[in-house]
Scaffold this active site. Structure first.
Site, PDB file in Angstrom:
ATOM      1  N   LYS A 160       0.799  -1.324  -0.129  1.00 40.62           N
ATOM      2  CA  LYS A 160       0.200  -0.004  -0.027  1.00 40.62           C
ATOM      3  C   LYS A 160       0.840   1.263  -0.012  1.00 40.62           C
ATOM      4  CE  LYS A 160      -2.388   2.210   3.788  1.00 40.62           C
ATOM      5  NZ  LYS A 160      -3.572   1.875   4.782  1.00 40.62           N
ATOM      6  N   LYS A 162       1.173   5.384   0.336  1.00 41.34           N
ATOM      7  CA  LYS A 162       0.615   6.609   1.025  1.00 41.34           C
ATOM      8  C   LYS A 162       0.941   7.431  -0.313  1.00 41.34           C
ATOM      9  CE  LYS A 162      -0.714   5.466   5.158  1.00 41.34           C
ATOM     10  NZ  LYS A 162      -1.959   5.520   5.463  1.00 41.34           N
ATOM     11  N   ASP A 188      -3.269   4.965  -0.547  1.00 37.98           N
ATOM     12  CA  ASP A 188      -4.211   5.332   0.526  1.00 37.98           C
ATOM     13  C   ASP A 188      -3.944   6.972   0.720  1.00 37.98           C
ATOM     14  OD1 ASP A 188      -5.365   6.203   3.072  1.00 37.98           O
ATOM     15  OD2 ASP A 188      -4.394   4.804   4.094  1.00 37.98           O
ATOM     16  N   GLU A 213      -7.975   3.843  -0.917  1.00 38.83           N
ATOM     17  CA  GLU A 213      -8.446   4.205   0.252  1.00 38.83           C
ATOM     18  C   GLU A 213      -8.807   5.715   0.860  1.00 38.83           C
ATOM     19  OE1 GLU A 213      -5.894   2.069   2.954  1.00 38.83           O
ATOM     20  OE2 GLU A 213      -6.739   3.090   4.720  1.00 38.83           O
ATOM     21  N   ASP A 238     -11.852   4.482   5.155  1.00 36.28           N
ATOM     22  CA  ASP A 238     -11.114   4.073   6.316  1.00 36.28           C
ATOM     23  C   ASP A 238     -11.589   5.072   7.264  1.00 36.28           C
ATOM     24  OD1 ASP A 238      -9.359   4.062   8.471  1.00 36.28           O
ATOM     25  OD2 ASP A 238      -7.520   4.365   7.184  1.00 36.28           O
ATOM     26  N   LYS A 262     -10.805  -1.127  11.391  1.00 36.55           N
ATOM     27  CA  LYS A 262      -9.751  -0.567  12.290  1.00 36.55           C
ATOM     28  C   LYS A 262     -10.427  -0.634  13.717  1.00 36.55           C
ATOM     29  CE  LYS A 262      -6.466   2.112   9.967  1.00 36.55           C
ATOM     30  NZ  LYS A 262      -6.095   3.696   9.400  1.00 36.55           N
ATOM     31  N   GLY A 290      -4.204  -0.748  10.206  1.00 37.29           N
ATOM     32  CA  GLY A 290      -3.375  -0.802  11.071  1.00 37.29           C
ATOM     33  C   GLY A 290      -3.091   0.638  11.676  1.00 37.29           C
TER      34      GLY A 290
END
Ligand code: NPQ
Ligand code: MG
Length: 367
Positions: A160, A162, A188, A213, A238, A262, A290
């Protein structure tokens, strides 16, 4: 189960490398741990709030305050179990991360007393979970490619990246070109874009991403639904999802076709399981996010990620992704997977000396 006292313990965990996202850079994980003591057992919960309210409105000092002032005093007298605790917290608005920490500590003590594991209690369907890794924003593409290559060498099965405006198409293209079409790859944005960026985000459609995301603001579900119509890449939420009701709304609106669960963000493992169940009923895939948890928080996340609806690899990385020394025995990848702890409760213990070394304050609340 009678709770006789609660410890609030603040620890400072140095990160092996700075972790940069669209909302800031972290170099030390500032963690609040909650330890619930009963005559039969102790239980641990990890608060996933950050020092500052940048990912969401919660922050560590605020979580400690609401725990001390409202949540701990609201604990059911006499028989406390996780469901009773969840009900007792319901009148207090928000503060999901503080609630999750205390509810998890109670659940851990309850399960240790009963001799049952988190995985068994939640309904885990397997004994190990495939692991993805979240890769921060870097200063250069070569540095990013080195970092991703290192994680793939460690066995991670999904990457993933960022992203933020100015760091999106170029890093995704570079990683896709270097590591090939078979790499499971997702991005994300941590709410860094607006709907006006739809054309830029649609450029990511060319790279066969598993999902994007949280591209837009956490309170922008309607606009996420609009964006989803303009993208081929599936939209995953998220920050926007704090409850099973939010998940149902997002699915109904078409704002999310995948959900990142989460437990800390949604108020605990009971709510996380409820979100999982809603998503399974709608055929919506979920995965476990996470928050740079220590081994204590990680243990429960790995158990949750073993539920049948978790059909995508999560951000359930090994301890060494973030920490040189974890407070528990380290979680280590084997063939790209982490084993679901099988012992009672979380199935892991803090190592007393290590925990003491990283502790910055403790507070004992006698009940
Ligand atoms: C996410 N986590 O999915 C978060 C956000 C995040 C693994 O990408 C310190 C503590 C820094 C918690 C940076 C991952 C953090 C943090 C990012 C959580 O959006
Ligand atoms: Mg995220």
């Amino acid at each position: 189960m009678k709770i006789t006292g609660i410890e609030l313990r603040r620890i400072a965990m140095p990160l092996r490398a700075p972790f940069r996202t669209s909302f800031g850079v972290e170099t030390t994980r500032d963690v609040l741990l909650v330890r619930v003591v009963t005559p039969e057992a102790e239980g641990w919960g990890e608060c996933v709030a950050m020092s500052e309210p940048r990912y969401c409105s919660e922050y560590v000092d605020g979580a400690a305050d609401v725990l001390r002032r409202f949540l701990i005093p609201a604990l059911p007298a006499g028989r406390a179990d996780a469901h009773a605790v969840k009900r007792a917290f319901a009148p207090f608005k928000g503060h999901k991360m503080a609630k999750a920490a205390l509810e998890t500590a109670v659940l851990d003590a309850q399960l240790r007393t009963a001799g049952e594991s988190f995985g068994g209690y939640l309904g885990a369907a397997r004994d190990r979970v495939p692991c993805g890794v979240s890769v921060g924003i870097m200063d250069s593409i070569p540095e990013l490619l080195d970092t991703v290559g290192g994680f793939l060498d460690e066995g991670y099965v999904r990457i993933k990246l960022k992203i933020e405006p100015g760091w999106d198409v170029a890093p995704v293209r570079a990683v896709r070109e270097r590591f090939g079409d078979d790499l499971l790859l997702q991005v994300d944005a941590n709410a860094a874009y607006t709907l006006a960026d739809a054309r830029q985000l649609a450029k990511l459609d060319a790279f066969d991403l598993l999902l994007i995301e949280q591209p837009l603001a956490d309170d922008d579900m309607v606009q996420h639904a609009a964006l989803a119509k303009l993208l081929k890449t599936p939209v995953c939420l998220d920050e926007s999802i704090e409850s099973a009701e939010d998940a149902a709304a997002a699915i109904t609106l078409g704002a999310a076709s995948i959900i990142n669960i989460k437990p800390g963000r949604v108020g605990g493992y009971l709510e996380a399981k409820a979100i999982h169940d809603v998503c399974v009923a709608h055929g919506v895939p979920v995965w476990c996010g996470g928050m740079l948890e220590t081994g204590l928080g990680r243990a429960a996340n790995v158990a949750l990620a073993a539920l049948p609806g978790f059909t995508l690899p999560g951000d359930t990385s090994g301890s060494r992704r973030y920490f040189a020394t974890d407070v528990t025995a380290p979680f280590e990848l084997a063939d790209g997977h982490l084993a679901v702890p099988a012992g009672p409760g979380l199935g892991v213990e803090p190592v007393a000396d290590i925990l003491d070394d990283v502790t910055t304050s403790t507070e004992w609340i006698e009940l």
